[in-house]
Design a protein around this motif. Structure first.
Motif, PDB file in Angstrom:
ATOM      1  N   ARG A 298       0.864  -1.194   0.163  1.00  0.00           N
ATOM      2  CA  ARG A 298       0.104   0.069  -0.463  1.00  0.00           C
ATOM      3  C   ARG A 298       0.999   1.158  -0.603  1.00  0.00           C
ATOM      4  N   VAL A 299       1.600   0.828   0.348  1.00  0.00           N
ATOM      5  CA  VAL A 299       2.650   2.436   0.843  1.00  0.00           C
ATOM      6  C   VAL A 299       3.663   2.500  -0.679  1.00  0.00           C
ATOM      7  N   MET A 300       3.901   2.021  -1.329  1.00  0.00           N
ATOM      8  CA  MET A 300       4.361   2.033  -2.644  1.00  0.00           C
ATOM      9  C   MET A 300       3.572   2.035  -3.454  1.00  0.00           C
ATOM     10  N   TYR A 301       2.300   2.110  -3.173  1.00  0.00           N
ATOM     11  CA  TYR A 301       0.760   2.121  -4.122  1.00  0.00           C
ATOM     12  C   TYR A 301       0.566   3.680  -4.569  1.00  0.00           C
ATOM     13  N   LEU A 302       0.538   4.025  -2.722  1.00  0.00           N
ATOM     14  CA  LEU A 302       0.364   5.303  -2.664  1.00  0.00           C
ATOM     15  C   LEU A 302       0.919   6.186  -3.121  1.00  0.00           C
ATOM     16  N   GLY A 303       3.143   5.430  -2.919  1.00  0.00           N
ATOM     17  CA  GLY A 303       3.926   6.529  -4.055  1.00  0.00           C
ATOM     18  C   GLY A 303       3.884   6.650  -5.016  1.00  0.00           C
ATOM     19  N   ILE A 304       3.033   5.791  -5.712  1.00  0.00           N
ATOM     20  CA  ILE A 304       3.264   5.588  -7.188  1.00  0.00           C
ATOM     21  C   ILE A 304       2.142   6.572  -7.288  1.00  0.00           C
ATOM     22  N   ILE A 305       0.562   6.181  -7.334  1.00  0.00           N
ATOM     23  CA  ILE A 305      -0.228   6.924  -8.052  1.00  0.00           C
ATOM     24  C   ILE A 305      -0.704   8.648  -7.343  1.00  0.00           C
ATOM     25  N   GLY A 306       0.112   9.012  -5.419  1.00  0.00           N
ATOM     26  CA  GLY A 306       0.038  10.466  -5.638  1.00  0.00           C
ATOM     27  C   GLY A 306      -1.476  11.070  -5.238  1.00  0.00           C
ATOM     28  N   PRO A 307      -1.875  10.377  -4.475  1.00  0.00           N
ATOM     29  CA  PRO A 307      -2.605  10.338  -4.331  1.00  0.00           C
ATOM     30  C   PRO A 307      -3.004  12.132  -3.353  1.00  0.00           C
ATOM     31  N   SER A 308      -4.836  12.344  -4.116  1.00  0.00           N
ATOM     32  CA  SER A 308      -4.299  14.624  -3.740  1.00  0.00           C
ATOM     33  C   SER A 308      -5.619  14.612  -2.376  1.00  0.00           C
ATOM     34  N   GLN A 309      -5.985  13.932  -1.791  1.00  0.00           N
ATOM     35  CA  GLN A 309      -6.585  14.413  -0.731  1.00  0.00           C
ATOM     36  C   GLN A 309      -6.092  13.165   0.158  1.00  0.00           C
ATOM     37  N   ASN A 310      -7.118  13.057   1.828  1.00  0.00           N
ATOM     38  CA  ASN A 310      -6.581  12.431   3.029  1.00  0.00           C
ATOM     39  C   ASN A 310      -6.392  10.493   2.491  1.00  0.00           C
ATOM     40  N   ILE A 311      -5.832  10.106   2.122  1.00  0.00           N
ATOM     41  CA  ILE A 311      -6.089   8.895   2.437  1.00  0.00           C
ATOM     42  C   ILE A 311      -7.046   7.544   3.121  1.00  0.00           C
ATOM     43  N   ASN A 312      -8.421   7.355   2.196  1.00  0.00           N
ATOM     44  CA  ASN A 312      -9.140   6.519   2.718  1.00  0.00           C
ATOM     45  C   ASN A 312      -9.225   5.229   2.004  1.00  0.00           C
ATOM     46  N   GLU A 313      -9.976   4.461   2.532  1.00  0.00           N
ATOM     47  CA  GLU A 313     -10.397   2.657   1.759  1.00  0.00           C
ATOM     48  C   GLU A 313      -9.938   3.106   1.024  1.00  0.00           C
ATOM     49  N   GLY A 314     -11.442   3.816  -0.247  1.00  0.00           N
ATOM     50  CA  GLY A 314     -10.938   3.991  -1.694  1.00  0.00           C
ATOM     51  C   GLY A 314     -10.482   4.197  -2.028  1.00  0.00           C
TER      52      GLY A 314
END
Length: 581
Positions: free
Chosen positions: A298-314
Motif C-alpha cells: 500500500r505504501v508503494m502504491y500510494l507513492g506511485i499514484i500520488g493521491p491528492s486528498q486524505n487517504i481512505n479505503e476507497g
C-alpha cells in the motif's frame, strides 16, 4: 466543488478536512502523553478513524507502514465480536498478534474503540504504536535470531481492555507481568487509550454539528471519491506487466539470502502485484505476515499514484495482491516475524524497482531499504537503573531524474519518524555518542548522485551491555538507475577498548559490550541516476568541497580533475571529453 445531496449543502471536502483534523489531534494526543522515546521522539505509531464497517476514513502522520494495518485491525474486531453486535459503548480492544487484525510484529500494539452515537455504532477510532518492551526472550522484544513467534513476546489476539468503560484489570496485570519495563509499556498503553477517546469525542461532536446521517453519507461519498481519484491516476500510468527480482537478507550464518520476485500488472482500473514464486517462509525473523505485505504494498502504491486528498479505503480499491501462503512475504504461524520489515519493505522495493524505469518522473533509484534496527541494553552508570535503546537508523535515498538523492533519511517503511536526539540518548542511556556524521564514501555516482548514509557510533560507558542489530541490504548494494552507479551497503562494526575490530556484519544478537567498546552503525549511500560523466563539473567540484566524494573519485568516476588544496577545477579526463562530444 462536490456537495452532498441533502437539504444541507455541505461540501464533501469539509467533512474530509474534519476527519483529517481528528486523525491529527489523535496523533498529537498520543505523542504528548506517551512514556517511551520511540513514540514521543521517533513517532513510531499511527492513529486513524474508520467507518462502522472498518473502512479507513483518515489517518494522522506517522509510520507509513501502518497505513495498511488500521482497517484490517478494526475488521478483525468486527468479525470476532459478531459483526459488532457484542461491542458496547466504552469498549476498547487490544490486539497484539501479527497473524490477525493488521499485525506486523509483536512490538506493534493496536487498540480499537467503537464509537456510538444515539446507541448506534457509527465509526471506530484506532491506533497502533511500537512498545519498547512486550516480553519475549530478548530485552526490547526485537530479536534477530528467533526461530518461532513464541520467542518474540506476549500475544493478545483481540481482547477487551475496557468493557463498557470498566478496565479489565486482569489484562493489565498479564501485560505488566510479562514485560521487562511495565512503566513504559503501560504508560504508552494509557496514551493510546487517551488518543482513542480524543478521536471518539471529536467524531461525536462532528455528528452533533452536521447530523449523523449527513456525516455517514459524506463518508460513503468520500470512499467513492477516493476510488474515483485512484482510477484517474491509474489511467495516466503506463500499461503492461513489469517484473523484478531481488533477495531478502537475514543472518548469513542461519541461511539465505532468500529470493523474492514480483510481477506488476497495470490496467485502466487495476494495479496487481503478484509475488507468487517467492521463497517459502523461514525460521529466521525476516518473514512478514499477510498484513505486513499489505502495508508495504500500500505504501508503494500510494507513492506511485500520488493521491491528492486524505487517504481512505476507497483509494485502495484498484489494488490487488497475489502471493503463495506460507511464503516469506505471507508467512503463517508460528513463523518468526520480529524483523518483518525486511520482507515487508523488500516486497515494496521490488515494485519500486520494477516500475522505476517506466516512471522516472515519480520514482528514483533504490534507497537503504532496511529499518536498520538497533537494540542496546544495560544499566545506567550513574543510577544503576536498566536502560533500553530501541531505534531505527537513517540512511540515504536514491537519486532520480533531475535530483540528487536525499541524505540521512529514514526508510520508506518509517515515514514521518525522527531519530532520538543525541542529548536524550546520552542522558537516558549508558552511552556516549562518539560520532554522528554523513557517510561520504563516494558510491552512487551519477549525473545525479545518490544520497549519503550515516555513521552513528555509541561508546559503552560501563560493562555488561548487550547489542542486537538487524541491518538488511548488507550483502547487496542499492541499485542505480539509467546508467547511474549502485550505492553501498549497510553494516555494523564493533571496535573494542583494546583496539580489536569485529565486523563488518549485518546481523548480530546480544553481542556483549564493555566499557570503552564502540559500536559503529553504518548505513548505505544510495544509487545514482544517469552517467557520472554527465554531471556538471561545477557540481563535481562542489561535491569534493563538501566532502561527499574524494579528489580521486572526482577524476576516476566523474572525469573531473580537482586541485586538492584549492578545489579549483583543473580540467577533464579524456574519457569525459570523448563521452560528452
Amino acid at each position: 466543488m462536490e456537495y452532498i445531496k441533502t437539504t444541507h449543502r455541505i461540501p464533501i471536502t469539509l467533512i474530509n478536512k474534519n476527519a483529517g483534523q481528528i486523525g491529527d489531534e489523535m496523533f498529537y494526543a498520543l505523542a504528548r502523553t506517551s512514556m517511551s522515546p520511540i513514540i514521543y521522539e521517533v513517532l513510531d505509531y499511527a492513529c486513524g478513524l474508520t467507518n462502522a464497517k472498518g473502512q479507513l476514513i483518515s489517518q494522522g502522520n506517522g509510520v507509513t507502514s501502518f497505513i495498511g494495518m488500521l482497517s484490517p485491525m478494526v475488521q478483525h474486531v468486527l468479525q470476532k465480536y459478531d459483526n459488532g453486535l457484542r461491542l458496547k459503548d466504552g469498549d476498547i480492544i487490544i490486539i497484539k498478534d501479527p497473524y490477525v487484525g493488521g499485525g506486523s510484529h509483536l512490538s506493534d500494539v493496536g487498540l480499537v474503540m467503537p464509537i456510538f452515537y444515539d446507541g448506534e455504532l457509527v465509526a471506530f477510532s484506532a491506533n497502533k504504536g511500537h512498545w519498547t518492551e512486550v516480553g519475549g526472550k530478548d530485552p526490547g522484544s526485537f530479536t534477530s535470531d528467533s526461530i518461532e513467534i513464541y520467542q518474540e513476546g506476549l500475544q493478545l489476539p483481540g481482547v477487551k481492555l475496557f468493557d463498557e468503560g470498566r478496565i479489565n484489570q486482569a489484562v493489565v496485570d498479564i501485560i505488566a507481568t510479562n514485560v521487562r519495563m511495565p512503566e513504559l509499556s503501560l504508560g504508552d498503553m494509557w496514551a493510546q487509550v487517551a488518543a482513542l477517546r480524543t478521536g471518539g469525542k471529536r467524531f461525536i461532536e462532528l455528528c452533533r454539528k452536521h447530523t449523523k446521517e449527513l456525516v455517514i453519507t459524506a463518508i460513503q461519498n468520500l470512499l467513492k471519491q477516493g476510488e474515483k481519484l485512484a482510477k484517474q491516476e491509474l489511467a495516466s500510468l503506463p500499461k503492461g506487466t513489469f517484473t523484478a527480482e531481488d533477495f531478502i537478507e537475514g543472518d548469513p550464518a542461519k541461511g539465505g539470502p532468500y529470493p523474492i520476485k514480483v510481477k506488476v500488472t497495470i490496467t485502466d482500473d487495476r494495479f496487481i502485484c503478484d509475488f507468487r514464486g517467492s521463497h517459502p517462509q523461514v525460521t529466521n525473523p525476516v518473514n512478514c505476515s499477510s498484513f505486513g505485505l499489505l502495508a508495504g504494498v500500500r505504501v508503494m502504491y500510494l507513492g506511485i499514484i500520488g493521491p491528492s486528498q486524505n487517504i481512505n479505503e476507497g483509494v485502495f480499491k484498484p489494488l490487488e495482491i497475489l502471493t503463495d501462503k506460507g511464503s516469506i512475504v505471507l508467512a503463517e504461524r508460528p513463523a518468526p516475524v520480529s524483523m518483518n520489515f525486511e520482507a515487508r519493505i523488500g516486497a515494496a522495493d521490488l515494485i519500486w524497482r520494477a516500475l522505476a524505469p517506466v516512471l522516472p518522473d515519480r520514482l528514483t533509484a533504490g534507497h537503504l531499504l532496511s529499518v536498520c534496527t538497533v537494540v542496546l541494553t544495560g544499566k545506567h552508570p550513574d543510577t544503576n537503573d536498566p536502560f533500553l535503546i530501541v531505534e531505527p537508523s537513517v540512511g540515504g535515498w536514491g537519486a532520480g531524474k533531475g535530483q540528487d538523492g536525499e541524505r540521512g533519511q529514514f526508510c520508506m517503511g518509517d515515514g514521518e519518524t525522527y531519530n532520538i536526539p543525541l542529548e536524550v540518548a546520552e542522558t537516558r542511556y549508558g552511552v556516549l555518542v562518539d560520532e554522528y556524521s554523513l557517510r561520504c564514501d563516494g558510491e552512487g555516482a551519477g549525473e545525479y548522485i545518490g544520497g549519503s548514509g550515516v555513521v552513528r557510533s555509541y561508546c559503552a560507558l560501563n560493562d555488561h551491555q548487550k547489542v542486537s542489530v538487524s541491518f538488511g541490504r548488507h550483502l547487496f548494494p542499492t541499485w542505480g538507475m539509467n546508467g547511474g552507479d549502485n550505492g553501498s551497503t549497510n553494516f555494523v562494526k564493533i571496535v573494542t577498548a583494546d583496539g580489536q575490530t569485529i565486523g563488518p556484519v549485518g546481523v548480530t544478537a546480544r553481542y556483549p559490550l564493555n566499557k570503552g567498546d564502540v559500536i559503529q552503525l553504518v548505513t548505505a549511500t544510495e544509487g545514482g541516476y544517469g552517467n557520472p560523466l554527465k554531471r556538471p563539473v561545477e557540481k563535481v567540484a562542489s561535491d569534493v568541497m563538501n566532502g561527499y566524494i574524494s579528489v580521486e573519485q572526482a577524476m576516476d568516476k566523474f572525469g573531473v580533475i580537482i586541485d586538492p588544496e584549492t578545489f579549483e577545477i583543473l580540467g577533464e579526463t579524456e574519457a569525459r571529453i570523448c563521452f560528452n562530444q
